[in-house]
Design a protein around this motif. Structure first.
Motif, PDB file in Angstrom:
ATOM      1  N   LEU A  46      -3.960 -12.134  -2.655  1.00 57.40           N
ATOM      2  CA  LEU A  46      -3.083 -12.253  -2.594  1.00 57.40           C
ATOM      3  C   LEU A  46      -1.470 -11.577  -2.962  1.00 57.40           C
ATOM      4  O   LEU A  46      -0.632 -11.325  -2.277  1.00 57.40           O
ATOM      5  N   THR A  47      -1.112 -11.692  -4.341  1.00 60.95           N
ATOM      6  CA  THR A  47      -0.322 -11.391  -4.734  1.00 60.95           C
ATOM      7  C   THR A  47      -0.438  -9.424  -4.843  1.00 60.95           C
ATOM      8  O   THR A  47       1.042  -9.344  -4.152  1.00 60.95           O
ATOM      9  N   ASP A  48      -1.412  -9.061  -4.940  1.00 58.33           N
ATOM     10  CA  ASP A  48      -1.599  -7.499  -4.551  1.00 58.33           C
ATOM     11  C   ASP A  48      -0.732  -7.462  -3.631  1.00 58.33           C
ATOM     12  O   ASP A  48       0.352  -6.001  -3.874  1.00 58.33           O
ATOM     13  N   SER A  49      -0.912  -7.226  -2.042  1.00 57.55           N
ATOM     14  CA  SER A  49      -0.729  -7.264  -0.619  1.00 57.55           C
ATOM     15  C   SER A  49       0.714  -7.536  -0.658  1.00 57.55           C
ATOM     16  O   SER A  49       1.220  -7.147   0.062  1.00 57.55           O
ATOM     17  N   LEU A 217      -1.331  -3.998   3.262  1.00 59.01           N
ATOM     18  CA  LEU A 217      -2.580  -3.575   2.569  1.00 59.01           C
ATOM     19  C   LEU A 217      -2.232  -4.184   0.942  1.00 59.01           C
ATOM     20  O   LEU A 217      -1.046  -4.334   0.556  1.00 59.01           O
ATOM     21  N   THR A 218      -3.725  -4.038  -0.203  1.00 62.47           N
ATOM     22  CA  THR A 218      -3.144  -3.822  -1.521  1.00 62.47           C
ATOM     23  C   THR A 218      -3.190  -2.207  -1.574  1.00 62.47           C
ATOM     24  O   THR A 218      -2.700  -1.759  -0.998  1.00 62.47           O
ATOM     25  N   GLY A 219      -2.736  -1.883  -3.322  1.00 62.42           N
ATOM     26  CA  GLY A 219      -2.173  -1.391  -3.448  1.00 62.42           C
ATOM     27  C   GLY A 219      -3.712   0.013  -3.846  1.00 62.42           C
ATOM     28  O   GLY A 219      -3.293   1.441  -3.053  1.00 62.42           O
ATOM     29  N   GLU A 220      -4.430  -0.832  -3.619  1.00 62.60           N
ATOM     30  CA  GLU A 220      -5.423   0.425  -3.573  1.00 62.60           C
ATOM     31  C   GLU A 220      -6.368   0.329  -2.149  1.00 62.60           C
ATOM     32  O   GLU A 220      -6.746   2.075  -2.015  1.00 62.60           O
ATOM     33  N   GLU A 221      -5.939  -0.029  -1.251  1.00 64.98           N
ATOM     34  CA  GLU A 221      -6.103  -0.087   0.122  1.00 64.98           C
ATOM     35  C   GLU A 221      -4.725   1.173   0.235  1.00 64.98           C
ATOM     36  O   GLU A 221      -5.368   2.030   1.131  1.00 64.98           O
ATOM     37  N   ALA A 223      -3.923   3.228  -1.446  1.00 65.27           N
ATOM     38  CA  ALA A 223      -3.782   5.117  -1.888  1.00 65.27           C
ATOM     39  C   ALA A 223      -5.342   4.916  -0.813  1.00 65.27           C
ATOM     40  O   ALA A 223      -5.479   6.664  -0.625  1.00 65.27           O
ATOM     41  N   GLU A 224      -6.254   4.863  -0.428  1.00 67.33           N
ATOM     42  CA  GLU A 224      -7.468   4.774   0.316  1.00 67.33           C
ATOM     43  C   GLU A 224      -6.874   5.652   1.863  1.00 67.33           C
ATOM     44  O   GLU A 224      -6.939   6.967   1.742  1.00 67.33           O
ATOM     45  N   GLN A 225      -5.379   5.166   1.738  1.00 68.18           N
ATOM     46  CA  GLN A 225      -4.934   4.687   3.317  1.00 68.18           C
ATOM     47  C   GLN A 225      -4.575   6.418   3.321  1.00 68.18           C
ATOM     48  O   GLN A 225      -5.058   7.582   3.807  1.00 68.18           O
ATOM     49  N   GLU A 226      -4.203   7.012   2.555  1.00 67.11           N
ATOM     50  CA  GLU A 226      -3.197   7.475   2.266  1.00 67.11           C
ATOM     51  C   GLU A 226      -4.137   9.343   1.962  1.00 67.11           C
ATOM     52  O   GLU A 226      -3.952   9.896   2.209  1.00 67.11           O
ATOM     53  N   ARG A 227      -5.167   8.862   1.101  1.00 67.54           N
ATOM     54  CA  ARG A 227      -6.107   9.752   0.849  1.00 67.54           C
ATOM     55  C   ARG A 227      -6.846  10.453   2.297  1.00 67.54           C
ATOM     56  O   ARG A 227      -6.665  11.877   1.963  1.00 67.54           O
ATOM     57  N   GLN A 228      -6.908   9.518   3.435  1.00 71.31           N
ATOM     58  CA  GLN A 228      -8.020   9.548   4.490  1.00 71.31           C
ATOM     59  C   GLN A 228      -6.798  10.499   5.278  1.00 71.31           C
ATOM     60  O   GLN A 228      -7.107  11.168   5.940  1.00 71.31           O
ATOM     61  N   ARG A 229      -5.507  10.346   4.916  1.00 69.80           N
ATOM     62  CA  ARG A 229      -4.371  10.852   5.965  1.00 69.80           C
ATOM     63  C   ARG A 229      -4.059  12.065   5.715  1.00 69.80           C
ATOM     64  O   ARG A 229      -3.890  12.965   6.649  1.00 69.80           O
TER      65      ARG A 229
END
Length: 246
Positions: A46-49, A217-221, A223-229
């Motif tokens: 909750l906090t991260d997102s 999204l969380t920070g990790e999500e 980052a993963e979204q940017e990697r896939q893009r």
């Protein structure tokens, strides 16, 4: 006649450094059924997102988030008898630190600003979170004393969340929208259940969406979204005969 100094007037009252912390016995005793392994990751999720939303709302950084921390609402002996310990809460327009120190609790009689939203994660049958007994019941304390405009009761075992809105001094159960979410308009977000994997646990998690229904999204999500893009862009360039520079 000079006016009284408010700081001097408050000195007899204990502050956050003088009251039991969130790791005190009142937190561990607040549920008969105890805690489970899911609750700490749920708070982090909750906090991260929601941090990007709060940073936009508070460019000055004046807000705080409590995770399993005490909210002191009246003075009692022992002190923890006058505290509620929500699993997660957000207070706008207050400093994240007090006197340069990390907050150990939130003392309502010193700061006066109620949390905007309080969330409880049910470990037992939910009766404690819905208890309306005057001066003792958690629901009554939130509704009548602490008075956050929004109160959510999340039950992971039922994959459900109830959200209450304070209207004319009483909590009214909010209806879900067409997405099955609950709009928290002052924050510009929706709250609901997301079925997915987080920290290697596949569960119905409590999560935020924006008012258009996009998952926050969380920070990790992110980052993963940017990697896939980036991977898709590199593949497109190679299909055109261009070798991208790494």
């Amino acid at each position: 006649m000079t006016s009284a100094n408010p700081v001097t007037d408050l000195t007899p009252f204990p502050d956050h450094t003088q009251l039991p912390e969130s790791d005190g016995t009142f937190v561990f005793a607040k549920r008969a059924g105890g805690k489970n392994f899911q609750e700490h990751p749920q708070s982090i999720l909750l906090t991260d997102s929601i941090k990007p939303i709060l940073q936009q709302r508070h460019p000055d950084g004046q807000y705080c988030i409590g995770q399993d921390s005490g909210i002191y609402w009246r003075m009692t002996e022992p002190p923890e008898k006058g505290a509620a310990a929500p699993d997660w809460f957000y207070v706008p327009n207050v400093p994240p630190l007090l006197d340069g120190q990390t907050r150990r609790s939130y003392v309502l009689w010193r700061e006066f600003i109620a949390p905007l939203i309080v969330l409880e994660f049910v470990s037992g049958d939910g009766s404690e979170e819905r208890d309306k007994t005057p001066w003792k019941g958690k629901f009554w304390i939130y509704e009548q004393v602490i008075r956050p405009p929004f109160y959510g009761i999340y039950e992971v075992n039922k994959a459900s969340v109830e959200v209450y809105h304070l209207i004319e001094g009483q909590y009214q159960l909010l209806p879900a929208n067409e997405r099955g979410h609950y709009a928290i308009h002052p924050l510009g977000v929706e709250l609901g259940i997301w079925q997915g994997e987080y920290q290697n646990m596949q569960l119905p998690w409590l999560r935020w969406w924006d008012l258009q229904g996009n998952l926050l999204l969380t920070g990790e999500e992110r980052a993963e979204q940017e990697r896939q893009r980036a991977e898709r862009l590199m593949a497109q360039l190679r299909s055109l005969g261009v070798e991208p520079e790494v």
